[in-house]
Write an enzyme that holds these catalytic residues in place. Sequence first.
Site, PDB file in Angstrom:
ATOM      1  N   LYS A 100      -3.432   5.674   9.074  1.00 40.62           N
ATOM      2  CA  LYS A 100      -2.860   5.839  10.408  1.00 40.62           C
ATOM      3  C   LYS A 100      -3.739   5.135  11.435  1.00 40.62           C
ATOM      4  O   LYS A 100      -4.306   5.737  12.353  1.00 40.62           O
ATOM      5  CB  LYS A 100      -2.692   7.328  10.739  1.00 40.62           C
ATOM      6  CG  LYS A 100      -1.518   7.602  11.656  1.00 40.62           C
ATOM      7  CD  LYS A 100      -1.140   9.073  11.632  1.00 40.62           C
ATOM      8  CE  LYS A 100      -0.015   9.376  12.607  1.00 40.62           C
ATOM      9  NZ  LYS A 100       1.235   8.677  12.284  1.00 40.62           N
ATOM     10  N   GLU A 114       9.542   1.770   5.422  1.00 45.05           N
ATOM     11  CA  GLU A 114       9.648   2.940   6.289  1.00 45.05           C
ATOM     12  C   GLU A 114      10.165   2.490   7.636  1.00 45.05           C
ATOM     13  O   GLU A 114      10.323   1.295   7.903  1.00 45.05           O
ATOM     14  CB  GLU A 114       8.315   3.663   6.420  1.00 45.05           C
ATOM     15  CG  GLU A 114       7.176   2.830   6.978  1.00 45.05           C
ATOM     16  CD  GLU A 114       5.861   3.603   7.009  1.00 45.05           C
ATOM     17  OE1 GLU A 114       5.338   3.801   8.124  1.00 45.05           O
ATOM     18  OE2 GLU A 114       5.360   4.008   5.952  1.00 45.05           O
ATOM     19  N   ARG A 125      -6.521  12.715   5.371  1.00 47.41           N
ATOM     20  CA  ARG A 125      -5.963  11.390   5.649  1.00 47.41           C
ATOM     21  C   ARG A 125      -6.785  10.663   6.712  1.00 47.41           C
ATOM     22  O   ARG A 125      -6.994   9.447   6.625  1.00 47.41           O
ATOM     23  CB  ARG A 125      -4.506  11.510   6.088  1.00 47.41           C
ATOM     24  CG  ARG A 125      -3.801  10.170   6.196  1.00 47.41           C
ATOM     25  CD  ARG A 125      -2.313  10.337   6.385  1.00 47.41           C
ATOM     26  NE  ARG A 125      -1.979  10.984   7.656  1.00 47.41           N
ATOM     27  CZ  ARG A 125      -0.741  11.261   8.047  1.00 47.41           C
ATOM     28  NH1 ARG A 125       0.285  10.969   7.263  1.00 47.41           N
ATOM     29  NH2 ARG A 125      -0.510  11.839   9.213  1.00 47.41           N
TER      30      ARG A 125
END
Length: 355
Positions: free
Chosen positions: A203, A239, A102
């Site tokens: 992220k 989210e 990721r």
Amino acid sequence: MYTSSVAPTSQAFGEGGGGGKGRNVKWEELGFGFVPTDFMYVMKCSLGHNFSHGSLSPFSTVSLNPSASILNYAQGVFEGLKAQRSEEGRILLFRPEENARRMKIGAERLCMPCPSVEQFVNAVKKTVVANRRFIPPLGKGSLYIRPLLIGSGAALGVQPSPEFTFLIYTSPVNSYRKGPLDLKVENKLFRAIPGYGGTGGIKSITNYAPIYRPIIEARTQGFSDVLFLDAATANHIEETSTCNVFVVKGNIISTPVADGSILPGITRKSIIEFATDLGYQVMERDIEVEEALQADEVFCTGTAMGVKSVASVTYNNRRVQYKTGADSVCQKLYDTLVGIQTGRIENRNWTVQVD
């Protein structure tokens, strides 16, 4: 098994080097906050080159040029994972290669070189072993691991940094939130643009400061966190500030599709995989907020959070309560996840032993 070339630190608190020197951690009082440990890991790389060699050093502050890209243009991504002890005292990581992959995706989006999966995992292992005295006993918490990849070189113009730093530090932590969550739906401020055009699906450091305002407002009103909606229609749940969201209706567990505006969480991915093994029908799809209000259960997942029940969701002054407790789907999934993370339940070789 993994051993570090760094001389082992004492198992007794009050000894050791670096930032954690002389620190006496009381496991029973541990919360989710920063506690300096002994060592950090640092590796540097120039633009156009690959990362090669890094090293452990005593935990300390970091020096940056005021013109560093991370300070001026937020060129940076980070990861979060945990080291936990098993019942036998072994030290285990949960799917660290997924965090490495990721980070690589995020680095490519922000024009940064990135450590390979092997380099990432080995660096995490070295950092954990060097700080092993800060890993709480089973049931008392875990060692939170924060890998950072930042543009550390000076660049006044809007352009990729000439130098990059990969850094890992750690902190012993306990629960991020205690008890079920009470969420407030936010329909005016948004955390990410829809689809693949933005940075909601990586992220990126840029994703977090913009959500401070709605979180602070929600908490002053007595809520645990904010449930964000999509920016395109303000009609579909996405989210919370730091967690993925699932809704349960009967035997069906649904979660918003990770289409580029939602972070593809490692815990989220794991829940999807083993919930299917447990007999649930798991669906990744768009979920309208009104549908979420009709659910039997709602729960959140994330590295810091684990798996946490949502007690209520409030939308336009309408408060809906959900099932929580020992016989909930959330509790069953939580027990399974913790069992896997601590080595009590074997599942797809998801845990990596580092001591």
